[in-house]
Design an enzyme around this catalytic site. Sequence first.
Site, PDB file in Angstrom:
ATOM      1  N   GLY A 167       3.179  -0.288   3.643  1.00  0.00           N
ATOM      2  CA  GLY A 167       1.591  -1.223   2.642  1.00  0.00           C
ATOM      3  C   GLY A 167       3.213  -2.812   2.941  1.00  0.00           C
ATOM      4  N   SER A 172       0.827  -1.230  -0.062  1.00  0.00           N
ATOM      5  CA  SER A 172      -0.327   0.031  -0.223  1.00  0.00           C
ATOM      6  C   SER A 172       0.343   1.370  -0.075  1.00  0.00           C
ATOM      7  CB  SER A 172      -0.572  -0.061   1.558  1.00  0.00           C
ATOM      8  OG  SER A 172      -2.282  -0.698   0.535  1.00  0.00           O
TER       9      SER A 172
END
Length: 378
Positions: free
Chosen positions: A311, A66
Amino acid sequence: MSLTLPLAGQDRPELQKAIEETVDSGFAGVQLRVNDERGEWVGSAGVRKLGESAKPPTDGRFRIGSTTKTFTATVVLQLVAEGRIGLDSPADDYLPGFGLDRRITVRMLLQHTSGLFNYTGEYYDDGTVAPGIPWQGQEYVDNQFHTYRPEELVRLALSKPARFEPGEDWSYSNTNYVLAKLLIEAVTGRSLAEEMQRLILQPLGLSGTVVPGASPEIPQPHAHGYYRYEHEGRWKLVDVTRFNVSWISAAGDMISTTEDLHTFFSALMSGKLLPDSLLAEMRTPHPKLGYGLGLFVEETDGGGTLFHHNGGFFGWGALMYSTADGSRTLTASVTTGDAELDFAATAAAFQKAQGRLVKEVFCNGQAGPAHEEAGSAR
């Protein structure tokens, strides 16, 4: 032989100790890069591949999960700066084929305030779960090389009830960033990968960063990531170094290096990629969990402000932190191995590692950020 490469006068035993402790907490490997007033420090710990003794390469490629969202948001805002997108225009203006609620603006997509269902599944406050595409267990492994079209992911999300009315709350949804990708492509007539190359990768010389699309490959050099899961009463271990990341799309599909993440985030924070007014918009946090437009805004217990977007998904994790002026950054990769950790335990270990490294780099070994980041690729 150690792969730690400190510059002259850069003996930082506390950093090496921190990444070794991260490995001891259950990870296969770690690579860390720190840039601050003392210069640059680069190191690694653990192993590149299970069953081998070589450490992860300090210039290795890794899946950033992410953290991709910060790149995607930056491209959208660069197109806003070019006058091609209106930040507070309805997303439906650019993507009329989906029948989006006209109240959902481009800003809401970037800040996760659209209310759109998260196509990788929703986890509600009462403990109930609304499933989306398979993202864990045997079904996830069986789909390791399946190609998802972004339109398919969006239509799945739109077939489910919205989580809340547009702009009325905040909830992390990968759907928002798949829509951001499609919006970029609709406006420019080019792929997100091409626009990423034009606006970020080429100007900054980020030769180690890749937008892979549906390709399962990861360029050398790289460490290996593993996924350990239970199926029919037995634990299994799968190498997930090669897999098709189209399931996460522009919400988390990119590959990069610690050096490229440092170069990108330092340039972004120091105003080299966006006009001051749009950088200020990007760094204005929503009151719930402090999410701006594609990044988190974190107040530390010591009173300083950090900007970041981490992420992760099975096998891989990435850290990307910076001070407001880009002068001090932490970028890192962690890979999971064969430790006996379920999903919750892996997430907890990742948060602990994150806090340990941030404390050493930004808080002089004292108390770290006031709260933990919520986002991941799930």
